[in-house]
Design a protein around this motif. Structure first.
Motif, mmCIF file in Angstrom:
data_model
loop_
_atom_site.group_PDB
_atom_site.id
_atom_site.type_symbol
_atom_site.label_atom_id
_atom_site.label_comp_id
_atom_site.label_asym_id
_atom_site.label_seq_id
_atom_site.Cartn_x
_atom_site.Cartn_y
_atom_site.Cartn_z
ATOM 1 N N ASP A 1 0.692 -1.115 0.042
ATOM 2 C CA ASP A 1 -0.014 -0.187 -0.035
ATOM 3 C C ASP A 1 0.978 1.372 -0.032
ATOM 4 O O ASP A 1 0.360 2.292 0.193
ATOM 5 C CB ASP A 1 -0.922 -0.075 1.202
ATOM 6 N N LYS B 1 -0.150 4.698 -1.127
ATOM 7 C CA LYS B 1 -1.066 5.801 -0.506
ATOM 8 C C LYS B 1 -0.235 7.003 -0.035
ATOM 9 O O LYS B 1 -1.171 7.804 0.355
ATOM 10 C CB LYS B 1 -1.522 4.924 0.776
ATOM 11 N N HIS C 1 -2.304 -5.649 -6.244
ATOM 12 C CA HIS C 1 -2.983 -6.424 -5.336
ATOM 13 C C HIS C 1 -4.409 -6.156 -5.149
ATOM 14 O O HIS C 1 -5.357 -6.667 -4.378
ATOM 15 C CB HIS C 1 -2.286 -6.073 -4.006
ATOM 16 N N HIS C 2 -4.934 -5.099 -6.006
ATOM 17 C CA HIS C 2 -6.522 -5.027 -6.298
ATOM 18 C C HIS C 2 -7.051 -5.596 -7.472
ATOM 19 O O HIS C 2 -8.018 -5.354 -8.010
ATOM 20 C CB HIS C 2 -6.860 -3.510 -6.130
ATOM 21 N N ASP D 1 -4.728 -9.394 2.249
ATOM 22 C CA ASP D 1 -5.101 -7.950 2.146
ATOM 23 C C ASP D 1 -6.820 -7.804 2.436
ATOM 24 O O ASP D 1 -7.304 -7.032 3.226
ATOM 25 C CB ASP D 1 -4.646 -7.257 0.843
#
Ligand SMILES: [Fe+2]
Length: 366
Positions: free
Chosen positions: A207, A210, A260-261, A289
């Protein structure tokens, strides 16, 4: 002058008398000698036992000295070769030097001259080996230092991720828990240690993008608008961009950050990758996640119960989640009452050792 002690030497000549002269001389200097009557015989002997020094006549039947020299330089480049030539063959001797022979002696030779040439050749060989060793060590040290510098940069980024998460009670400890879940899933799946390490690394930094998302949006209490959601979902691309220069050698970890999404059904972000296009390392982290996100409080919803989150994983098999990785998650955490895990301590990140299976993203069949 170096003391050769029991340095091994191979004397190659088709004339037994000349061989004996050289052998006697060298044995007198403390060498251990073997003899070959032709280039072919010499090669056979070298295949069985390599020696640091070969003294070879140039003119021999079957394979001559030049042919033998070529073979030795190609196969055993650390062997010192001295060629023995007739005076009329000086040109050939020079050609041999160009090919890699360390010296030559012209017939008829004086024993003192042979002795001096042999010692010089062994000296040259020793210096050459020392230089190669030095170069090799230097290269290794430069590589180690470069890697350490990259690791230090990663550690700074890791600290930044944790700092960012600490500021937000909703995401506190998220990355380190995701790394923990991912590592345990990967181990449960029996993936090689090198792949597990890549997964741990990618999971902990997944992440990081971010950093590039507006804090106002990131910490918004309440449902996100469509543009805000799109803005947040830029973080995988931003993260991959930040880490690309540091993770050139670990593309699978970089894939975790970028993808990862993604979802198996192709409805994920940012590239809409589907099934086989999503590396196995990514599929593992996606589950960790999602589970951690579901079981954490979010500004816009309470935490889901563990039971409900596990049910979501089950129901998402083959559409959102890689079924074998979901199974591995359940097997790794058989006691649902021990979930969610408490936040582990932060460990310094390490770049995995370079090897073919850590430097590529695995295909699903791996
Ligand atoms: Fe994310």
């Amino acid at each position: 002058m170096p003391q050769p002690n029991s340095v091994k030497c191979l004397v190659v000549d088709d004339e037994p008398r000349l061989r004996r002269v050289l052998v006697r001389l060298l044995e007198g200097e403390g060498f251990t000698c073997s003899e070959a009557g032709s280039g072919v015989e010499a090669l056979e002997m070298l295949h069985h036992e390599q020696v640091p020094l070969v003294i070879s006549d140039l003119r021999m039947p079957q394979m001559d000295g030049v042919g033998l020299l070529r073979e030795i330089i190609a196969k055993w480049p650390d062997t010192a070769v001295i060629v023995v030539t007739a005076v009329a063959e000086v040109e050939s001797a020079v050609a041999c030097l160009q090919l890699g022979a360390l010296d030559y002696v012209a017939k008829p030779f004086h024993l003192d001259e042979v002795r001096a040439r042999v010692m010089q050749a062994l000296d040259k060989r020793r210096l050459k080996l020392e230089l190669e060793d030095y170069r090799h060590n230097l290269e290794r040290r430069v590589q180690e230092q470069a890697r350490r510098i990259e690791e230090l940069s990663l550690e700074r980024l890791q600290a930044l991720v944790h700092f960012l998460e600490e500021k937000d009670p909703y995401t506190r400890g998220h990355s380190v828990r995701v790394a923990n879940y991912s590592t345990r899933i990967a181990r449960e799946m029996g993936l090689p240690q090198s792949v597990v390490e890549v997964i741990t690394l990618g999971a902990e930094l997944h992440d990081i993008g971010k950093i590039g998302v507006s804090e106002q949006v990131l910490h918004k209490a309440g449902k996100l608008s469509e543009p805000e959601y799109r803005h947040i979902m830029e973080h995988p691309v931003i993260g991959a961009r930040i880490l690309a220069p540091l993770m050139r050698d670990v593309p699978a970890a970089l894939a975790i950050v970028r993808s990862h999404h993604e979802r198996l059904d192709g409805r994920g972000f940012p590239d809409g990758l589907a099934s086989d296009q999503i590396p196995l390392e990514v599929r593992v982290v996606t589950i960790a996640d999602s589970f951690d996100a579901m079981t954490s409080v979010r500004p816009y919803r309470p935490a889901l119960s563990v039971q409900k989150a596990l049910q979501e994983l089950e129901e998402g098999k083959d559409t959102q989640f890689h079924a074998p990785a979901v199974e591995a998650f359940l097997a790794a955490f058989p006691d649902a009452t021990a979930l969610p895990v408490s936040t582990p301590e932060i460990q310094p990140l390490h770049l995995p050792a370079l090897s073919p299976d850590t430097t590529r993203a695995s295909s699903p069949s791996d």
